[in-house]
Design a protein around this motif. Structure first.
Motif, PDB file in Angstrom:
ATOM      1  N   PRO A 106       0.792  -1.131  -0.044  1.00 47.12           N
ATOM      2  CA  PRO A 106      -0.117   0.013   0.087  1.00 47.12           C
ATOM      3  C   PRO A 106       0.966   1.194  -0.118  1.00 47.12           C
ATOM      4  CG  PRO A 106      -0.746  -1.317   1.500  1.00 47.12           C
ATOM      5  CD  PRO A 106       0.572  -2.134   1.159  1.00 47.12           C
ATOM      6  N   GLY A 107       0.304   2.354  -0.973  1.00 48.25           N
ATOM      7  CA  GLY A 107       1.223   3.505  -0.828  1.00 48.25           C
ATOM      8  C   GLY A 107       2.480   3.304  -1.686  1.00 48.25           C
ATOM      9  N   ARG A 108       2.642   2.380  -2.219  1.00 47.83           N
ATOM     10  CA  ARG A 108       3.970   2.002  -3.049  1.00 47.83           C
ATOM     11  C   ARG A 108       3.853   1.288  -4.319  1.00 47.83           C
ATOM     12  NH1 ARG A 108       7.839  -0.936   1.060  1.00 47.83           N
ATOM     13  NH2 ARG A 108       5.888  -1.825   1.558  1.00 47.83           N
ATOM     14  N   SER A 109       3.100   0.499  -4.634  1.00 48.74           N
ATOM     15  CA  SER A 109       2.630  -0.302  -5.533  1.00 48.74           C
ATOM     16  C   SER A 109       2.268   0.541  -6.720  1.00 48.74           C
ATOM     17  CB  SER A 109       1.510  -1.649  -5.308  1.00 48.74           C
ATOM     18  OG  SER A 109       2.063  -2.354  -4.246  1.00 48.74           O
ATOM     19  N   THR A 110       2.360   0.073  -7.964  1.00 43.91           N
ATOM     20  CA  THR A 110       2.195   0.673  -9.098  1.00 43.91           C
ATOM     21  C   THR A 110       1.481  -0.415  -9.933  1.00 43.91           C
ATOM     22  OG1 THR A 110       4.360   0.354 -10.334  1.00 43.91           O
ATOM     23  CG2 THR A 110       3.876   2.454  -9.116  1.00 43.91           C
ATOM     24  N   ASP A 111       0.654   0.117 -11.066  1.00 44.11           N
ATOM     25  CA  ASP A 111       0.048  -0.720 -11.740  1.00 44.11           C
ATOM     26  C   ASP A 111       1.113  -1.098 -12.912  1.00 44.11           C
ATOM     27  OD1 ASP A 111      -2.853  -2.025 -13.079  1.00 44.11           O
ATOM     28  OD2 ASP A 111      -1.658  -1.013 -14.489  1.00 44.11           O
ATOM     29  N   PHE A 112       1.258  -2.471 -13.030  1.00 45.36           N
ATOM     30  CA  PHE A 112       2.287  -3.072 -13.751  1.00 45.36           C
ATOM     31  C   PHE A 112       2.080  -2.529 -15.545  1.00 45.36           C
ATOM     32  CE2 PHE A 112       3.995  -6.371 -16.975  1.00 45.36           C
ATOM     33  CZ  PHE A 112       5.344  -6.251 -16.588  1.00 45.36           C
ATOM     34  N   ALA A 113       0.633  -2.410 -15.817  1.00 48.28           N
ATOM     35  CA  ALA A 113       0.393  -2.093 -17.080  1.00 48.28           C
ATOM     36  C   ALA A 113       0.611  -0.787 -17.517  1.00 48.28           C
ATOM     37  CB  ALA A 113      -0.869  -2.795 -17.585  1.00 48.28           C
TER      38      ALA A 113
END
Length: 237
Positions: A106-113
């Motif tokens: 949370p707060g760090r993940s980005t959408d891979f696509a």
């Protein structure tokens, strides 16, 4: 006074300016996550492999992704340094993300696509706009073994970085592939020696031995992929 004699001072001045420009040192700025950062990564050990006159600044920070590094204003700090680069011949910006871009953070993940590739390409574009030479780095492998083989859960992110390097014509250090091969050749027992000791042990971050091992791999490949930077690197710190 003959015309040629009048030109002599200008010729010497031009030569002096050219000599001064050639003598300017290079600068290297590291941008990334904990596997590149001080204490937990290989970044400081890599900086130690540059010649003393080469400025190497490790701005990698633990827990950062390609999105949160910018959101926290840390990329603004890098851009500020690039705007003040008159004292350097070339500034190289090494960018490595992926670990914290993965889901579940949370707060760090980005959408891979839709986010990760855009973020990485933007770092490249903005570094070039400010006169720097970007270098993309695929994420350092984790050292988790399954059935005798390293489980490379960062493979999709590494693949995305390779694609961005190709499409933007950016030098690439494929650290994911190189570190994966090195760790696989070691086997789990030897690979465990690369970790931090005691309560800090894990299969992602590195202790002094791991930092030196991966810094050596980085330096060797960096010299190969960016030949202009090779003279600033030395075999041993």
């Amino acid at each position: 006074m003959p015309r040629f004699a009048r030109l002599i001072p200008f010729v010497f001045a031009a030569c002096a300016c050219a000599g001064h420009a050639a003598a300017l040192p290079d600068r290297v700025i590291l941008v990334g996550d904990s596997t590149m950062a001080s204490t937990t990564g290989y970044g400081d050990a890599l900086c130690a492999r540059f010649t003393p006159e080469t400025a190497c600044i490790n701005l990698a920070r633990g827990g950062r992704s390609s999105g949160s590094f910018r959101a926290e204003g840390r990329w603004d700090e890098v851009q500020g340094l690039l705007r003040d680069g008159a004292g350097f011949r070339t500034t190289y910006v090494l960018v490595q993300f992926g670990h914290n871009d993965q889901p579940g953070k949370p707060g760090r993940s980005t959408d891979f696509a839709t986010e990760f590739p855009v973020n990485m390409a933007r770092y490249v574009e903005e570094a070039r706009t400010l006169g720097a030479q970007p270098v993309l780095v695929t994420p350092l492998t984790r050292r988790s073994f399954k059935a005798g083989y390293v489980h490379n859960d960062l493979a999709p992110w590494a693949g995305a970085v390779r694609g961005i390097a190709r499409s933007t014509h950016t030098p690439l250090v494929d650290l994911n592939a190189l570190s994966l091969a090195a760790v696989q050749a070691m086997g789990p027992k030897e690979a465990d020696k690369l970790a931090r000791s005691g309560e800090h042990f894990d299969y992602t971050h590195v202790g002094p031995l791991g930092a030196e091992r991966f810094a050596r791999i980085m330096a060797q490949e960096l010299a190969r992929q960016v030949p202009a930077l090779a003279p600033a690197l030395r075999g041993q710190p």
